[in-house]
Design a protein around this motif. Structure first.
Motif, PDB file in Angstrom:
ATOM      1  N   GLY A  25       0.790  -1.225   0.000  1.00 20.02           N
ATOM      2  CA  GLY A  25       0.000   0.000   0.000  1.00 20.02           C
ATOM      3  C   GLY A  25       0.818   1.269   0.000  1.00 20.02           C
ATOM      4  N   VAL A  26       2.160   1.148   0.143  1.00 20.96           N
ATOM      5  CA  VAL A  26       3.030   2.323   0.094  1.00 20.96           C
ATOM      6  C   VAL A  26       3.643   2.390  -1.293  1.00 20.96           C
ATOM      7  CG1 VAL A  26       5.109   3.412   1.019  1.00 20.96           C
ATOM      8  CG2 VAL A  26       3.500   2.281   2.547  1.00 20.96           C
ATOM      9  N   ALA A  27       3.243   3.390  -2.059  1.00 24.65           N
ATOM     10  CA  ALA A  27       3.681   3.490  -3.450  1.00 24.65           C
ATOM     11  C   ALA A  27       5.023   4.182  -3.593  1.00 24.65           C
ATOM     12  CB  ALA A  27       2.627   4.236  -4.269  1.00 24.65           C
ATOM     13  N   THR A  28       5.353   5.069  -2.669  1.00 20.16           N
ATOM     14  CA  THR A  28       6.601   5.819  -2.781  1.00 20.16           C
ATOM     15  C   THR A  28       7.794   4.880  -2.693  1.00 20.16           C
ATOM     16  OG1 THR A  28       5.598   7.756  -1.761  1.00 20.16           O
ATOM     17  CG2 THR A  28       7.994   7.660  -1.794  1.00 20.16           C
ATOM     18  N   THR A  29       8.695   4.988  -3.641  1.00 23.25           N
ATOM     19  CA  THR A  29       9.874   4.148  -3.654  1.00 23.25           C
ATOM     20  C   THR A  29      11.009   4.845  -2.919  1.00 23.25           C
ATOM     21  OG1 THR A  29       9.262   3.194  -5.786  1.00 23.25           O
ATOM     22  CG2 THR A  29      11.553   2.974  -5.113  1.00 23.25           C
ATOM     23  N   GLY A  30      11.426   4.267  -1.819  1.00 15.56           N
ATOM     24  CA  GLY A  30      12.624   4.764  -1.176  1.00 15.56           C
ATOM     25  C   GLY A  30      12.431   5.521   0.111  1.00 15.56           C
ATOM     26  N   LEU A  31      11.191   5.774   0.546  1.00 14.12           N
ATOM     27  CA  LEU A  31      10.977   6.507   1.792  1.00 14.12           C
ATOM     28  C   LEU A  31       9.717   6.021   2.479  1.00 14.12           C
ATOM     29  CD1 LEU A  31      11.500  10.146   2.716  1.00 14.12           C
ATOM     30  CD2 LEU A  31       9.172   9.284   2.892  1.00 14.12           C
ATOM     31  N   GLU A  32       9.778   5.941   3.806  1.00 12.86           N
ATOM     32  CA  GLU A  32       8.613   5.562   4.600  1.00 12.86           C
ATOM     33  C   GLU A  32       8.654   6.312   5.922  1.00 12.86           C
ATOM     34  OE1 GLU A  32       6.425   1.618   6.531  1.00 12.86           O
ATOM     35  OE2 GLU A  32       8.312   1.404   5.434  1.00 12.86           O
ATOM     36  N   VAL A  33       7.489   6.723   6.394  1.00  9.34           N
ATOM     37  CA  VAL A  33       7.366   7.419   7.676  1.00  9.34           C
ATOM     38  C   VAL A  33       6.394   6.636   8.547  1.00  9.34           C
ATOM     39  CG1 VAL A  33       6.783   9.579   8.837  1.00  9.34           C
ATOM     40  CG2 VAL A  33       7.757   9.638   6.534  1.00  9.34           C
ATOM     41  N   MET A  34       6.809   6.288   9.761  1.00 12.30           N
ATOM     42  CA  MET A  34       5.955   5.529  10.665  1.00 12.30           C
ATOM     43  C   MET A  34       6.197   5.992  12.097  1.00 12.30           C
ATOM     44  SD  MET A  34       7.826   1.820  11.150  1.00 12.30           S
ATOM     45  CE  MET A  34       8.282   1.587   9.439  1.00 12.30           C
ATOM     46  N   THR A  35       5.291   5.614  12.985  1.00 10.21           N
ATOM     47  CA  THR A  35       5.502   5.884  14.404  1.00 10.21           C
ATOM     48  C   THR A  35       6.255   4.707  15.018  1.00 10.21           C
ATOM     49  OG1 THR A  35       3.448   4.830  15.115  1.00 10.21           O
ATOM     50  CG2 THR A  35       3.333   7.171  14.494  1.00 10.21           C
ATOM     51  N   LEU A  36       6.840   4.923  16.183  1.00 12.51           N
ATOM     52  CA  LEU A  36       7.514   3.833  16.871  1.00 12.51           C
ATOM     53  C   LEU A  36       6.513   2.772  17.316  1.00 12.51           C
ATOM     54  CD1 LEU A  36      10.226   5.700  19.001  1.00 12.51           C
ATOM     55  CD2 LEU A  36      10.429   4.654  16.736  1.00 12.51           C
ATOM     56  N   SER A  37       5.277   3.188  17.589  1.00 11.64           N
ATOM     57  CA  SER A  37       4.227   2.216  17.910  1.00 11.64           C
ATOM     58  C   SER A  37       3.955   1.317  16.717  1.00 11.64           C
ATOM     59  CB  SER A  37       2.943   2.938  18.321  1.00 11.64           C
ATOM     60  OG  SER A  37       3.107   3.607  19.552  1.00 11.64           O
ATOM     61  N   GLU A  38       3.907   1.903  15.528  1.00  3.96           N
ATOM     62  CA  GLU A  38       3.700   1.100  14.318  1.00  3.96           C
ATOM     63  C   GLU A  38       4.870   0.154  14.084  1.00  3.96           C
ATOM     64  OE1 GLU A  38       0.956   4.170  11.664  1.00  3.96           O
ATOM     65  OE2 GLU A  38       3.145   4.317  11.585  1.00  3.96           O
ATOM     66  N   LEU A  39       6.088   0.599  14.401  1.00  4.69           N
ATOM     67  CA  LEU A  39       7.250  -0.284  14.273  1.00  4.69           C
ATOM     68  C   LEU A  39       7.114  -1.482  15.204  1.00  4.69           C
ATOM     69  CD1 LEU A  39      10.125  -0.952  13.293  1.00  4.69           C
ATOM     70  CD2 LEU A  39      10.987   0.551  15.108  1.00  4.69           C
ATOM     71  N   ARG A  40       6.689  -1.245  16.447  1.00  6.07           N
ATOM     72  CA  ARG A  40       6.515  -2.354  17.386  1.00  6.07           C
ATOM     73  C   ARG A  40       5.417  -3.300  16.911  1.00  6.07           C
ATOM     74  NH1 ARG A  40       7.425   1.945  21.254  1.00  6.07           N
ATOM     75  NH2 ARG A  40       5.183   2.324  21.382  1.00  6.07           N
ATOM     76  N   ASP A  41       4.306  -2.747  16.405  1.00  9.30           N
ATOM     77  CA  ASP A  41       3.201  -3.582  15.930  1.00  9.30           C
ATOM     78  C   ASP A  41       3.630  -4.422  14.739  1.00  9.30           C
ATOM     79  OD1 ASP A  41       1.633  -2.492  17.885  1.00  9.30           O
ATOM     80  OD2 ASP A  41       0.603  -1.075  16.565  1.00  9.30           O
ATOM     81  N   ARG A  42       4.384  -3.820  13.823  1.00 10.01           N
ATOM     82  CA  ARG A  42       4.834  -4.560  12.642  1.00 10.01           C
ATOM     83  C   ARG A  42       5.767  -5.691  13.045  1.00 10.01           C
ATOM     84  NH1 ARG A  42       7.462  -1.200   7.785  1.00 10.01           N
ATOM     85  NH2 ARG A  42       5.410  -0.226   7.972  1.00 10.01           N
ATOM     86  N   ALA A  43       6.666  -5.414  13.992  1.00  8.45           N
ATOM     87  CA  ALA A  43       7.575  -6.454  14.457  1.00  8.45           C
ATOM     88  C   ALA A  43       6.807  -7.602  15.107  1.00  8.45           C
ATOM     89  CB  ALA A  43       8.583  -5.854  15.441  1.00  8.45           C
ATOM     90  N   ALA A  44       5.747  -7.271  15.869  1.00  9.95           N
ATOM     91  CA  ALA A  44       4.951  -8.312  16.512  1.00  9.95           C
ATOM     92  C   ALA A  44       4.238  -9.177  15.475  1.00  9.95           C
ATOM     93  CB  ALA A  44       3.939  -7.666  17.459  1.00  9.95           C
ATOM     94  N   ARG A  45       3.751  -8.530  14.409  1.00 12.57           N
ATOM     95  CA  ARG A  45       3.034  -9.298  13.368  1.00 12.57           C
ATOM     96  C   ARG A  45       3.968 -10.217  12.597  1.00 12.57           C
ATOM     97  NH1 ARG A  45       0.799  -4.237  12.194  1.00 12.57           N
ATOM     98  NH2 ARG A  45       2.042  -4.152  10.273  1.00 12.57           N
ATOM     99  N   THR A  46       5.193  -9.762  12.350  1.00 16.65           N
ATOM    100  CA  THR A  46       6.123 -10.543  11.530  1.00 16.65           C
ATOM    101  C   THR A  46       7.022 -11.454  12.347  1.00 16.65           C
ATOM    102  OG1 THR A  46       7.765  -8.746  11.581  1.00 16.65           O
ATOM    103  CG2 THR A  46       6.159  -8.738   9.767  1.00 16.65           C
TER     104      THR A  46
END
Length: 303
Positions: A25-46
């Motif tokens: 869902g992220v179309a931009t190539t080469g850059l992403e902006v997220m919160t640290l909460s989102e980083l923790r959630d993504r790590a938990a999912r993966t």
């Protein structure tokens, strides 16, 4: 020393590389902006263990908004308080101590995303050294506005209008943010960076990055660049407070630490990769400059 928490990985396992991979869902190539909460959630999912060492292949720019972020970068501990920033570069071995104690924003970007002029102005090609900043007063407000604008524009890609100039706008907004962080002024009026590196040092730094595994002799770099060894040492000392020989040796030691921590290569293979005649010479060089034997260092970071 890198703290490895309570990893269940084998003590002989190499530190994994972490390539850039934007989420669906992220179309931009080469850059992403997220919160640290989102980083923790993504790590938990993966199933990713953030307490384990990793070696990302992209830039990471942390903006801490509350709490304290504790992590090690290339075997150096960093504590980033609320209002602070930390810039971690590609190839550096990093490890989170306690990510649950901090909230804020994480900007990921590939080395090729900023335009060449910005890359040169902010020293994007610097191979080592995390950049820590703590803006204050109007500088903090300016940096915060730049971050908010970047976050707003990044979120806009999920809304019409479509791509078009969106990526270029993000590129320019990232440039503003990086330039503001690098060109900060300290409370006493000094620039956050003592001085803009000279052309002599920039050429030397680039040559060292390219050839440190081939030669550690300052005379070789001086001859290749058309300077005297004394000129290189003066330029290096003015830029980073080290002599030219010490600068080269530290780069070799850093790469040796990365290879010892990141790979399962033998000391002999690492010695060959770094231009040493044999493992004995490499071990002597490493012990003199790192204060420990290569094997002991490897064991300490994988304990």
């Amino acid at each position: 020393m890198v703290r490895t928490g309570h990893s269940t990985a084998s003590a002989s396992a190499a530190i994994p590389e972490l390539p850039y991979a934007p989420p669906p869902g992220v179309a931009t190539t080469g850059l992403e902006v997220m919160t640290l909460s989102e980083l923790r959630d993504r790590a938990a999912r993966t199933g990713q263990r953030l307490a384990d060492p990793q070696r990302p292949g992209f830039h990471q720019l942390f903006a801490v908004e509350s709490g304290t972020l504790r992590q090690s970068v290339d075997f150096t501990e960093h504590t980033t308080p609320s209002g602070g920033w930390l810039w971690v570069r590609p190839g550096q071995v990093q490890q989170y101590d306690d990510l649950d104690d901090a909230e804020g924003t994480l900007i990921l970007f590939q080395p090729t995303f900023p335009d060449p002029a910005t890359a040169a102005a902010v020293g994007l090609d610097e191979a080592s050294g995390a950049v820590a900043r703590h803006p204050y007063d109007e500088y903090a407000r300016a940096v915060r506005i730049a971050l908010d604008h970047l976050r707003f524009e990044f979120a806009a890609e999920r809304r019409p209008p479509a791509q078009g100039a969106h990526t270029e706008v993000l590129r320019h907004l990232l440039a503003v943010l990086l330039l503001r962080l690098v060109r900060l002024v300290e409370p006493d009026g000094r620039a956050a960076d003592a001085a803009t590196p000279s052309e002599t040092f920039r050429r030397f730094r680039a040559a060292v990055e390219q050839d440190f595994a081939r030669t550690r002799r300052v005379a070789d770099y001086a001859q290749a660049l058309g300077y005297s060894p004394r000129t290189l040492s003066r330029a290096t000392r003015a830029a980073v407070g080290l002599g030219a020989k010490e600068f080269v040796d530290r780069r070799v030691v850093l790469e040796a630490k990365r290879l010892l921590a990141h790979t399962d290569r033998s000391a002999a293979r690492i010695a060959a990769a770094l231009g040493f005649a044999d493992a004995t010479n490499f071990a002597k060089f490493f012990h003199q400059r790192a204060g420990t034997a290569p094997g002991a260092f490897r064991a300490s970071v994988r304990r």
